[in-house]
Motif scaffolding. Structure first.
Motif, PDB file in Angstrom:
ATOM      1  N   LYS A  31      -0.089  -5.299   3.424  1.00 56.59           N
ATOM      2  CA  LYS A  31       1.099  -5.063   2.614  1.00 56.59           C
ATOM      3  C   LYS A  31       0.934  -5.623   1.207  1.00 56.59           C
ATOM      4  CE  LYS A  31       3.545  -5.867   6.708  1.00 56.59           C
ATOM      5  NZ  LYS A  31       4.456  -6.741   7.390  1.00 56.59           N
ATOM      6  N   SER A  32       0.253  -6.763   1.103  1.00 61.39           N
ATOM      7  CA  SER A  32       0.068  -7.366  -0.216  1.00 61.39           C
ATOM      8  C   SER A  32      -0.866  -6.548  -1.083  1.00 61.39           C
ATOM      9  CB  SER A  32      -0.497  -8.778  -0.051  1.00 61.39           C
ATOM     10  OG  SER A  32      -1.817  -8.735   0.438  1.00 61.39           O
ATOM     11  N   ASN A  33      -1.680  -5.672  -0.455  1.00 63.18           N
ATOM     12  CA  ASN A  33      -2.609  -4.841  -1.212  1.00 63.18           C
ATOM     13  C   ASN A  33      -2.044  -3.453  -1.486  1.00 63.18           C
ATOM     14  OD1 ASN A  33      -4.589  -6.803  -1.339  1.00 63.18           O
ATOM     15  ND2 ASN A  33      -5.466  -6.224   0.641  1.00 63.18           N
ATOM     16  N   ALA A  34      -0.765  -3.263  -1.234  1.00 59.16           N
ATOM     17  CA  ALA A  34      -0.181  -1.929  -1.337  1.00 59.16           C
ATOM     18  C   ALA A  34      -0.365  -1.318  -2.719  1.00 59.16           C
ATOM     19  CB  ALA A  34       1.301  -1.970  -0.977  1.00 59.16           C
ATOM     20  N   ASP A  35      -0.187  -2.125  -3.786  1.00 59.15           N
ATOM     21  CA  ASP A  35      -0.280  -1.573  -5.128  1.00 59.15           C
ATOM     22  C   ASP A  35      -1.654  -1.007  -5.402  1.00 59.15           C
ATOM     23  OD1 ASP A  35       2.299  -2.317  -5.442  1.00 59.15           O
ATOM     24  OD2 ASP A  35       1.944  -3.886  -6.938  1.00 59.15           O
ATOM     25  N   SER A  36      -2.701  -1.777  -5.043  1.00 57.75           N
ATOM     26  CA  SER A  36      -4.049  -1.300  -5.322  1.00 57.75           C
ATOM     27  C   SER A  36      -4.376  -0.078  -4.497  1.00 57.75           C
ATOM     28  CB  SER A  36      -5.077  -2.408  -5.042  1.00 57.75           C
ATOM     29  OG  SER A  36      -5.026  -2.799  -3.684  1.00 57.75           O
ATOM     30  N   SER A  37      -3.843  -0.016  -3.252  1.00 54.38           N
ATOM     31  CA  SER A  37      -4.097   1.156  -2.431  1.00 54.38           C
ATOM     32  C   SER A  37      -3.418   2.382  -3.017  1.00 54.38           C
ATOM     33  CB  SER A  37      -3.601   0.921  -0.998  1.00 54.38           C
ATOM     34  OG  SER A  37      -3.771   2.077  -0.225  1.00 54.38           O
ATOM     35  N   THR A  38      -2.233   2.189  -3.559  1.00 54.28           N
ATOM     36  CA  THR A  38      -1.535   3.298  -4.185  1.00 54.28           C
ATOM     37  C   THR A  38      -2.339   3.835  -5.349  1.00 54.28           C
ATOM     38  OG1 THR A  38       0.601   2.383  -3.555  1.00 54.28           O
ATOM     39  CG2 THR A  38       0.592   3.983  -5.355  1.00 54.28           C
ATOM     40  N   ALA A  39      -2.900   2.918  -6.127  1.00 54.01           N
ATOM     41  CA  ALA A  39      -3.709   3.365  -7.252  1.00 54.01           C
ATOM     42  C   ALA A  39      -4.904   4.157  -6.782  1.00 54.01           C
ATOM     43  CB  ALA A  39      -4.160   2.157  -8.075  1.00 54.01           C
ATOM     44  N   LYS A  40      -5.526   3.700  -5.668  1.00 55.27           N
ATOM     45  CA  LYS A  40      -6.709   4.390  -5.158  1.00 55.27           C
ATOM     46  C   LYS A  40      -6.357   5.787  -4.690  1.00 55.27           C
ATOM     47  CE  LYS A  40      -8.277   3.031  -1.203  1.00 55.27           C
ATOM     48  NZ  LYS A  40      -8.955   2.253  -0.167  1.00 55.27           N
ATOM     49  N   TYR A  62      10.986  10.809  -0.093  1.00 57.97           N
ATOM     50  CA  TYR A  62      11.647   9.611  -0.612  1.00 57.97           C
ATOM     51  C   TYR A  62      11.709   9.705  -2.132  1.00 57.97           C
ATOM     52  CZ  TYR A  62      11.031   7.724   4.060  1.00 57.97           C
ATOM     53  OH  TYR A  62      11.087   7.536   5.413  1.00 57.97           O
ATOM     54  N   PRO A  63      12.845   9.321  -2.745  1.00 56.50           N
ATOM     55  CA  PRO A  63      12.977   9.429  -4.206  1.00 56.50           C
ATOM     56  C   PRO A  63      12.010   8.525  -4.946  1.00 56.50           C
ATOM     57  CG  PRO A  63      14.850   8.251  -3.257  1.00 56.50           C
ATOM     58  CD  PRO A  63      14.083   8.812  -2.113  1.00 56.50           C
ATOM     59  N   GLU A  64      11.629   7.401  -4.319  1.00 58.69           N
ATOM     60  CA  GLU A  64      10.634   6.521  -4.919  1.00 58.69           C
ATOM     61  C   GLU A  64       9.537   6.273  -3.888  1.00 58.69           C
ATOM     62  OE1 GLU A  64      12.038   3.197  -7.361  1.00 58.69           O
ATOM     63  OE2 GLU A  64      14.064   3.829  -6.814  1.00 58.69           O
ATOM     64  N   GLU A  65       8.317   6.164  -4.363  1.00 56.46           N
ATOM     65  CA  GLU A  65       7.148   6.040  -3.477  1.00 56.46           C
ATOM     66  C   GLU A  65       7.262   4.822  -2.567  1.00 56.46           C
ATOM     67  OE1 GLU A  65       2.845   4.618  -4.478  1.00 56.46           O
ATOM     68  OE2 GLU A  65       3.027   6.727  -5.091  1.00 56.46           O
ATOM     69  N   ILE A  66       6.976   5.035  -1.284  1.00 57.17           N
ATOM     70  CA  ILE A  66       6.952   3.933  -0.337  1.00 57.17           C
ATOM     71  C   ILE A  66       5.546   3.828   0.266  1.00 57.17           C
ATOM     72  CG2 ILE A  66       9.394   4.280   0.223  1.00 57.17           C
ATOM     73  CD1 ILE A  66       8.420   5.375   2.968  1.00 57.17           C
ATOM     74  N   THR A  67       5.258   2.687   0.858  1.00 56.94           N
ATOM     75  CA  THR A  67       3.966   2.449   1.506  1.00 56.94           C
ATOM     76  C   THR A  67       4.197   2.119   2.973  1.00 56.94           C
ATOM     77  OG1 THR A  67       2.927   1.642  -0.519  1.00 56.94           O
ATOM     78  CG2 THR A  67       1.929   0.957   1.550  1.00 56.94           C
ATOM     79  N   LYS A  96       1.648  12.121   1.436  1.00 54.28           N
ATOM     80  CA  LYS A  96       2.050  11.629   0.112  1.00 54.28           C
ATOM     81  C   LYS A  96       2.763  12.741  -0.668  1.00 54.28           C
ATOM     82  CE  LYS A  96       2.099   9.277  -3.810  1.00 54.28           C
ATOM     83  NZ  LYS A  96       2.675  10.306  -4.698  1.00 54.28           N
ATOM     84  N   ASP A  97       2.215  13.951  -0.614  1.00 56.52           N
ATOM     85  CA  ASP A  97       2.790  15.060  -1.362  1.00 56.52           C
ATOM     86  C   ASP A  97       4.153  15.464  -0.808  1.00 56.52           C
ATOM     87  OD1 ASP A  97       2.310  17.373  -3.358  1.00 56.52           O
ATOM     88  OD2 ASP A  97       2.794  18.422  -1.490  1.00 56.52           O
ATOM     89  N   VAL A 102       2.691   6.551   1.055  1.00 55.57           N
ATOM     90  CA  VAL A 102       1.258   6.282   0.928  1.00 55.57           C
ATOM     91  C   VAL A 102       0.794   5.413   2.097  1.00 55.57           C
ATOM     92  CG1 VAL A 102      -0.521   5.193  -0.503  1.00 55.57           C
ATOM     93  CG2 VAL A 102       1.354   6.458  -1.577  1.00 55.57           C
ATOM     94  N   ALA A 103      -0.306   5.831   2.722  1.00 56.05           N
ATOM     95  CA  ALA A 103      -0.855   5.099   3.863  1.00 56.05           C
ATOM     96  C   ALA A 103      -1.780   3.977   3.402  1.00 56.05           C
ATOM     97  CB  ALA A 103      -1.642   6.054   4.758  1.00 56.05           C
TER      98      ALA A 103
END
Length: 579
Positions: A31-40, A62-67, A96-97, A102-103
């Motif tokens: 969960k703490s790495n969610a941002d970097s995974s989203t970028a990837k 979802y109106p805003e991206e979730i992980t 995602k689309d 995002v997984a």
């Protein structure tokens, strides 16, 4: 069961710690790495919005991206294209689309390693947001310890009509296994009935010898007819092997699931009224174990006679799976047992070795003139959601996408071409977020109906419900245009569908199945400590009886020993559970 039991359940040994470290990340770390995974995944740095609101409707984004973090069960060769991974592939990009989710994989593992990862996650109370578990026993533990979300409301609100139809088609046999006190605590994978255990016979050998089989055309042969075919193949050696084998069986003899019945005598036992390895109920409500019946004793007696006469493989009890496969591919045996799809992954090896090889398939007929069969466990694996995850409905919405939208769309190639290419290229289904199948009870025959109509020209290929069916129609049509083809895939698709499933369809239409319903699929307390020894006792005794090392009447001593060594207690526990 208290939480402290879960900690005692696993001794976190050095090897387990190594597995955990190799997994890369787990639970909160993921969960703490969610941002970097989203970028990837997405090429941008937008992270998870903690206050993202739930999207409306079964397919709403979802109106805003979730992980969401996943416990991912993998296989060794998923056939992913270069650059794609389990975490970032056509299927996860599709989610995602469609949903703006995002997984992030909390852990990835194969086989028993995956089971260990699940056990470690439970013991440390560090579950991923969504995870597949392999058995109801694990689900029982998670529910009793309040570790997973109640999905009742999100299922009722977000499950698509078609997803609900899927579960309803099992008449409660599937979804009920995940229901506790009227609360749905998981989404079960479904397990369609793929009965019967079919007997596959080399048709080219039958033709070569002028041997007529199933002259009444009912799709069934008797035990005596099966014996006659084996004797003739041994005498005439149509495979020119110089060392023919009549019938070769796996040493474990039977399976409690048709999907695992390859090389088993399950079909013979069922024809004789026996249902080994299954828990069944007498008319008075008492439970009994199907391996321990007089009917199964009769089955062992038949096999023992065949062994003595040389019809059954003289090396029965010592042959490995690969050994039996070699007998088939080397032309030493032309009879084997398995479900409808073994041409796709087993008998295709025979065709690859012998361009003349063709098979026909039958079911062994019972004395009642029916094909005696049992219902599989209607559930196979479960999808659970971590207690406290903000978006428990996501598990249902992802299920809608894969088991409704993708299963039913006829414009997949246009809308999601990379997903269509995955399916056409045979990328393994484990690369989807959930490594389970959720299909209607009738899906096998529904797909066959499309294939048959497509092959016969009654519908256009593009009108078939699924991409897989559309591809199979083309395989079958090509095979029928050139039955001498070197294309083993076309050969195998023809045999599995137009022989294997066609037999199931025929027997269903003609009401030739006699169904039996097992009453228990779980694990009792005594089974946890005694079952391995009881299975060993069963296996070793049955091998000795079949090979003549001990007389058939030793079966009665085996039953007594089985009961004395915990079997009677297990039956009592099952009866209490059922009540």
């Amino acid at each position: 069961m208290r939480k402290d039991y879960l900690f005692k359940r696993i001794a976190i040994t050095l090897s387990a710690v190594m597995i955990l470290s190799l997994a890369g990340c787990s639970g909160n770390n993921a969960k703490s790495n969610a941002d970097s995974s989203t970028a990837k995944n997405d090429g941008k740095t937008a992270g998870v919005t903690q206050e993202a609101q739930t999207a409306d409707g079964p397919f709403g984004a979802y109106p805003e991206e979730i992980t969401y973090t996943l416990g991912r069960q993998t296989i060794q060769n998923p056939k992913l294209p270069d650059g794609d991974t389990y975490e970032n592939n056509a299927y996860t990009r599709y989610v995602k689309d469609r949903l703006n989710a995002v997984a992030v994989d909390a852990f990835e593992a194969n086989g028993e390693d995956y089971d260990r990862q699940v056990s470690l996650a439970i013991a440390s109370e560090d579950l991923p947001d969504i995870m597949k578990i392999g058995s109801k026993d694990i689900l029982d533990e998670l529910v009793e310890n309040d570790m997973v979300e109640d999905l009742t409301d999100v299922y009722n609100t977000y499950a698509s009509d078609y997803l609900k139809e899927i579960y309803d088609s099992y008449d409660g046999r599937s979804l009920s296994t995940a229901t506790y006190d009227e609360k749905i605590m998981a989404l079960p994978g479904t397990n369609v009935d793929s009965a019967p255990n079919e007997v596959w016979v080399r048709q080219d050998w039958l033709d070569k010898l002028g041997l007529k089989v199933d002259e009444d055309g009912n799709g069934m042969i008797t035990v005596d007819e099966l014996k006659n075919i084996a004797e003739t193949f041994m005498e005439k050696d149509p495979g020119s092997s110089k060392n023919p084998v009549g019938i070769s069986l796996a040493y474990w003899l039977s399976s409690n699931d048709y999907g695992g019945s390859t090389y088993c005598a399950t079909g013979i036992a069922n024809a004789l009224g026996a249902y080994p390895k299954l828990w069944l109920k007498n008319t008075d409500g008492s439970v009994y174990y199907g391996s321990n019946t007089e009917e199964n004793k009769k089955t062992l007696g038949v096999l023992a006679d065949w062994f003595k006469e040389g019809i059954l493989d003289p090396q029965f009890g010592t042959r490995t799976w690969d050994d039996i496969t070699a007998l088939l591919t080397n032309g030493q045996t032309g009879i084997t047992f398995g479900v409808w799809h073994i041409p796709d992954w087993l008998l295709n090896n025979v065709r690859a070795m012998d361009k003349n090889a063709t098979f026909s398939t039958y079911v062994i007929e019972g004395e009642n003139g029916k094909a005696n069969v049992f219902h599989n466990n209607a559930s196979s694996g479960y999808i659970v959601v971590r207690k406290g995850y903000k978006h428990p409905e996501l598990a249902v919405k992802i299920s809608n996408l894969f088991y409704d939208e993708l299963a039913n769309t006829k414009t997949l190639e246009k809308d999601y071409p990379e997903v269509a290419k995955y399916q056409a290229d045979g990328v393994d289904g484990s690369t989807r977020p959930f490594n389970v199948e959720i299909n209607k009870y009738t899906s096998l025959l529904d797909d066959y109906s499309d294939i048959k109509k497509g092959v016969d020209g009654e519908i256009a290929i593009e009108d078939a419900r699924t991409l897989e069916s559309r591809n199979v129609i083309q395989n079958v049509k090509r095979y029928l245009e050139n039955t001498a083809t070197d294309d083993v895939t076309d050969w195998s698709k023809y045999h599995s569908r137009m022989k294997g499933i066609e037999l199931i369809d025929k027997l269903t239409r003609e009401n030739s199945f006699n169904w039996v319903e097992p009453v228990f699929w779980g694990t009792t307390e005594t089974m946890k400590s005694n079952w391995a020894n009881l299975q060993k006792l069963e296996e070793e005794t049955f091998i000795k009886i079949v090979t003549g090392s001990v007389p058939l009447n030793d079966f009665d001593k085996y039953v007594k020993d089985w009961n004395d060594q915990g079997g009677s207690q297990i039956i009592s526990e099952i009866e209490a559970t059922i009540k």
